[in-house]
Scaffold this motif. Sequence first.
Motif, PDB file in Angstrom:
ATOM      1  N   PRO A   8       0.787  -1.232   0.000  1.00  0.00           N
ATOM      2  CA  PRO A   8       0.000   0.000   0.000  1.00  0.00           C
ATOM      3  C   PRO A   8       0.820   1.284   0.000  1.00  0.00           C
ATOM      4  O   PRO A   8       0.263   2.362  -0.070  1.00  0.00           O
ATOM      5  CB  PRO A   8      -0.823  -0.120   1.287  1.00  0.00           C
ATOM      6  N   GLY A   9       2.135   1.211   0.045  1.00  0.00           N
ATOM      7  CA  GLY A   9       2.977   2.398   0.205  1.00  0.00           C
ATOM      8  C   GLY A   9       2.986   3.357  -0.971  1.00  0.00           C
ATOM      9  O   GLY A   9       3.314   4.534  -0.800  1.00  0.00           O
ATOM     10  N   LEU A  10       2.655   2.887  -2.160  1.00  0.00           N
ATOM     11  CA  LEU A  10       2.569   3.736  -3.351  1.00  0.00           C
ATOM     12  C   LEU A  10       1.254   3.449  -4.059  1.00  0.00           C
ATOM     13  O   LEU A  10       0.768   2.323  -4.031  1.00  0.00           O
ATOM     14  CB  LEU A  10       3.713   3.440  -4.337  1.00  0.00           C
ATOM     15  N   THR A  11       0.728   4.449  -4.735  1.00  0.00           N
ATOM     16  CA  THR A  11      -0.454   4.218  -5.551  1.00  0.00           C
ATOM     17  C   THR A  11      -0.049   3.411  -6.784  1.00  0.00           C
ATOM     18  O   THR A  11       1.130   3.355  -7.153  1.00  0.00           O
ATOM     19  CB  THR A  11      -1.069   5.548  -6.031  1.00  0.00           C
ATOM     20  N   ARG A  12      -1.011   2.830  -7.432  1.00  0.00           N
ATOM     21  CA  ARG A  12      -0.713   2.124  -8.679  1.00  0.00           C
ATOM     22  C   ARG A  12      -0.224   3.088  -9.747  1.00  0.00           C
ATOM     23  O   ARG A  12       0.600   2.724 -10.579  1.00  0.00           O
ATOM     24  CB  ARG A  12      -1.928   1.345  -9.159  1.00  0.00           C
ATOM     25  N   GLN A  13      -0.723   4.313  -9.713  1.00  0.00           N
ATOM     26  CA  GLN A  13      -0.244   5.305 -10.671  1.00  0.00           C
ATOM     27  C   GLN A  13       1.246   5.566 -10.462  1.00  0.00           C
ATOM     28  O   GLN A  13       2.011   5.633 -11.427  1.00  0.00           O
ATOM     29  CB  GLN A  13      -1.032   6.619 -10.543  1.00  0.00           C
ATOM     30  N   MET A  14       1.655   5.708  -9.207  1.00  0.00           N
ATOM     31  CA  MET A  14       3.071   5.945  -8.911  1.00  0.00           C
ATOM     32  C   MET A  14       3.902   4.724  -9.298  1.00  0.00           C
ATOM     33  O   MET A  14       4.984   4.856  -9.878  1.00  0.00           O
ATOM     34  CB  MET A  14       3.257   6.268  -7.426  1.00  0.00           C
ATOM     35  N   ARG A  15       3.396   3.534  -9.006  1.00  0.00           N
ATOM     36  CA  ARG A  15       4.130   2.323  -9.402  1.00  0.00           C
ATOM     37  C   ARG A  15       4.278   2.260 -10.920  1.00  0.00           C
ATOM     38  O   ARG A  15       5.324   1.872 -11.431  1.00  0.00           O
ATOM     39  CB  ARG A  15       3.437   1.075  -8.860  1.00  0.00           C
ATOM     40  N   SER A  16       3.227   2.661 -11.638  1.00  0.00           N
ATOM     41  CA  SER A  16       3.326   2.693 -13.098  1.00  0.00           C
ATOM     42  C   SER A  16       4.368   3.706 -13.557  1.00  0.00           C
ATOM     43  O   SER A  16       5.146   3.426 -14.476  1.00  0.00           O
ATOM     44  CB  SER A  16       1.965   3.026 -13.724  1.00  0.00           C
ATOM     45  N   ALA A  17       4.403   4.876 -12.943  1.00  0.00           N
ATOM     46  CA  ALA A  17       5.385   5.895 -13.314  1.00  0.00           C
ATOM     47  C   ALA A  17       6.813   5.377 -13.108  1.00  0.00           C
ATOM     48  O   ALA A  17       7.680   5.545 -13.974  1.00  0.00           O
ATOM     49  CB  ALA A  17       5.159   7.175 -12.512  1.00  0.00           C
ATOM     50  N   VAL A  18       7.041   4.742 -11.978  1.00  0.00           N
ATOM     51  CA  VAL A  18       8.365   4.193 -11.690  1.00  0.00           C
ATOM     52  C   VAL A  18       8.714   3.091 -12.690  1.00  0.00           C
ATOM     53  O   VAL A  18       9.830   3.033 -13.208  1.00  0.00           O
ATOM     54  CB  VAL A  18       8.416   3.653 -10.238  1.00  0.00           C
ATOM     55  N   THR A  19       7.745   2.240 -12.986  1.00  0.00           N
ATOM     56  CA  THR A  19       7.988   1.127 -13.910  1.00  0.00           C
ATOM     57  C   THR A  19       8.268   1.639 -15.316  1.00  0.00           C
ATOM     58  O   THR A  19       9.182   1.138 -15.988  1.00  0.00           O
ATOM     59  CB  THR A  19       6.797   0.156 -13.897  1.00  0.00           C
ATOM     60  N   ILE A  20       7.510   2.624 -15.772  1.00  0.00           N
ATOM     61  CA  ILE A  20       7.772   3.211 -17.088  1.00  0.00           C
ATOM     62  C   ILE A  20       9.198   3.750 -17.137  1.00  0.00           C
ATOM     63  O   ILE A  20       9.937   3.505 -18.095  1.00  0.00           O
ATOM     64  CB  ILE A  20       6.744   4.314 -17.414  1.00  0.00           C
ATOM     65  N   THR A  21       9.596   4.457 -16.104  1.00  0.00           N
ATOM     66  CA  THR A  21      10.952   5.002 -16.055  1.00  0.00           C
ATOM     67  C   THR A  21      12.002   3.903 -16.111  1.00  0.00           C
ATOM     68  O   THR A  21      12.992   4.010 -16.845  1.00  0.00           O
ATOM     69  CB  THR A  21      11.136   5.858 -14.785  1.00  0.00           C
ATOM     70  N   ALA A  22      11.789   2.834 -15.383  1.00  0.00           N
ATOM     71  CA  ALA A  22      12.741   1.721 -15.397  1.00  0.00           C
ATOM     72  C   ALA A  22      12.821   1.074 -16.777  1.00  0.00           C
ATOM     73  O   ALA A  22      13.908   0.706 -17.244  1.00  0.00           O
ATOM     74  CB  ALA A  22      12.358   0.687 -14.330  1.00  0.00           C
ATOM     75  N   MET A  23      11.679   0.935 -17.443  1.00  0.00           N
ATOM     76  CA  MET A  23      11.679   0.340 -18.785  1.00  0.00           C
ATOM     77  C   MET A  23      12.449   1.217 -19.767  1.00  0.00           C
ATOM     78  O   MET A  23      13.206   0.720 -20.600  1.00  0.00           O
ATOM     79  CB  MET A  23      10.250   0.108 -19.288  1.00  0.00           C
ATOM     80  N   VAL A  24      12.281   2.542 -19.650  1.00  0.00           N
ATOM     81  CA  VAL A  24      13.030   3.462 -20.516  1.00  0.00           C
ATOM     82  C   VAL A  24      14.521   3.380 -20.192  1.00  0.00           C
ATOM     83  O   VAL A  24      15.357   3.285 -21.094  1.00  0.00           O
ATOM     84  CB  VAL A  24      12.513   4.911 -20.369  1.00  0.00           C
ATOM     85  N   ALA A  25      14.849   3.398 -18.917  1.00  0.00           N
ATOM     86  CA  ALA A  25      16.257   3.392 -18.504  1.00  0.00           C
ATOM     87  C   ALA A  25      17.000   2.160 -19.013  1.00  0.00           C
ATOM     88  O   ALA A  25      18.178   2.235 -19.350  1.00  0.00           O
ATOM     89  CB  ALA A  25      16.358   3.467 -16.979  1.00  0.00           C
ATOM     90  N   HIS A  26      16.303   1.052 -19.093  1.00  0.00           N
ATOM     91  CA  HIS A  26      16.947  -0.195 -19.513  1.00  0.00           C
ATOM     92  C   HIS A  26      16.649  -0.580 -20.952  1.00  0.00           C
ATOM     93  O   HIS A  26      17.123  -1.621 -21.416  1.00  0.00           O
ATOM     94  CB  HIS A  26      16.557  -1.326 -18.557  1.00  0.00           C
ATOM     95  N   GLY A  27      15.873   0.243 -21.648  1.00  0.00           N
ATOM     96  CA  GLY A  27      15.604  -0.016 -23.062  1.00  0.00           C
ATOM     97  C   GLY A  27      14.736  -1.226 -23.329  1.00  0.00           C
ATOM     98  O   GLY A  27      14.884  -1.891 -24.348  1.00  0.00           O
ATOM     99  N   HIS A  28      13.811  -1.501 -22.438  1.00  0.00           N
ATOM    100  CA  HIS A  28      12.896  -2.643 -22.609  1.00  0.00           C
ATOM    101  C   HIS A  28      11.625  -2.144 -23.291  1.00  0.00           C
ATOM    102  O   HIS A  28      10.618  -1.872 -22.642  1.00  0.00           O
ATOM    103  CB  HIS A  28      12.588  -3.285 -21.259  1.00  0.00           C
ATOM    104  N   TRP A  29      11.668  -2.011 -24.614  1.00  0.00           N
ATOM    105  CA  TRP A  29      10.620  -1.312 -25.350  1.00  0.00           C
ATOM    106  C   TRP A  29       9.308  -2.090 -25.403  1.00  0.00           C
ATOM    107  O   TRP A  29       8.231  -1.485 -25.303  1.00  0.00           O
ATOM    108  CB  TRP A  29      11.118  -0.928 -26.737  1.00  0.00           C
ATOM    109  N   GLU A  30       9.346  -3.393 -25.560  1.00  0.00           N
ATOM    110  CA  GLU A  30       8.102  -4.169 -25.558  1.00  0.00           C
ATOM    111  C   GLU A  30       7.442  -4.099 -24.180  1.00  0.00           C
ATOM    112  O   GLU A  30       6.226  -3.942 -24.069  1.00  0.00           O
ATOM    113  CB  GLU A  30       8.376  -5.621 -25.951  1.00  0.00           C
TER     114      GLU A  30
END
Length: 161
Positions: free
Chosen positions: A68-90
């Motif tokens: 419960p520590g982060l909203t799903r929106q925040m988790r999505s924002a973090v995950t999107i950033t991680a995918m960009v940082a590592h180049g995981h385009w799919e």
Amino acid sequence: MSGPDPARNGVVQPGATSQDIYDGGMAVRREVLSDEHVERANANKDEFTDDFQDMITRIAWGGIWTRPGLTRQMRSAVTITAMVAHGHWEELAMHIRAALRNGLSRDEIKEILLQTAIYCGVPSANTAFKTAQQVFHEMDNAGMDNTARDNAAMDNTHSDD
């Protein structure tokens, strides 16, 4: 000292079984990625990938996404950033769709991608914008209302996350 605060641990509660954690993770995974996506991922698993799919459901979805520590929106924002940082385009395309399911707007996704240009690099953000543009284009061409369009776009993702 009273020990760990159970309200901060999602489904990973004291006494939770591995099955409890798996079931909680599967529920969130289905909510975020869609039932159809999860069914497709499960249909594609075999003896070689079964342990990996189990690990994703228990650890990522049950251990982290249920907290419960982060909203799903925040988790999505973090995950999107991680995918960009590592180049995981799919995976980025899949998580852009998930972010929309989690309530982020296209403008908020644009802002996240602008932020990644500074911290992950302009070339990565360039590819991320192209990926998001393609996802939005596919959704817009589906000719459905936003909710149905978002669900259909999620179902077209082929990643097994």
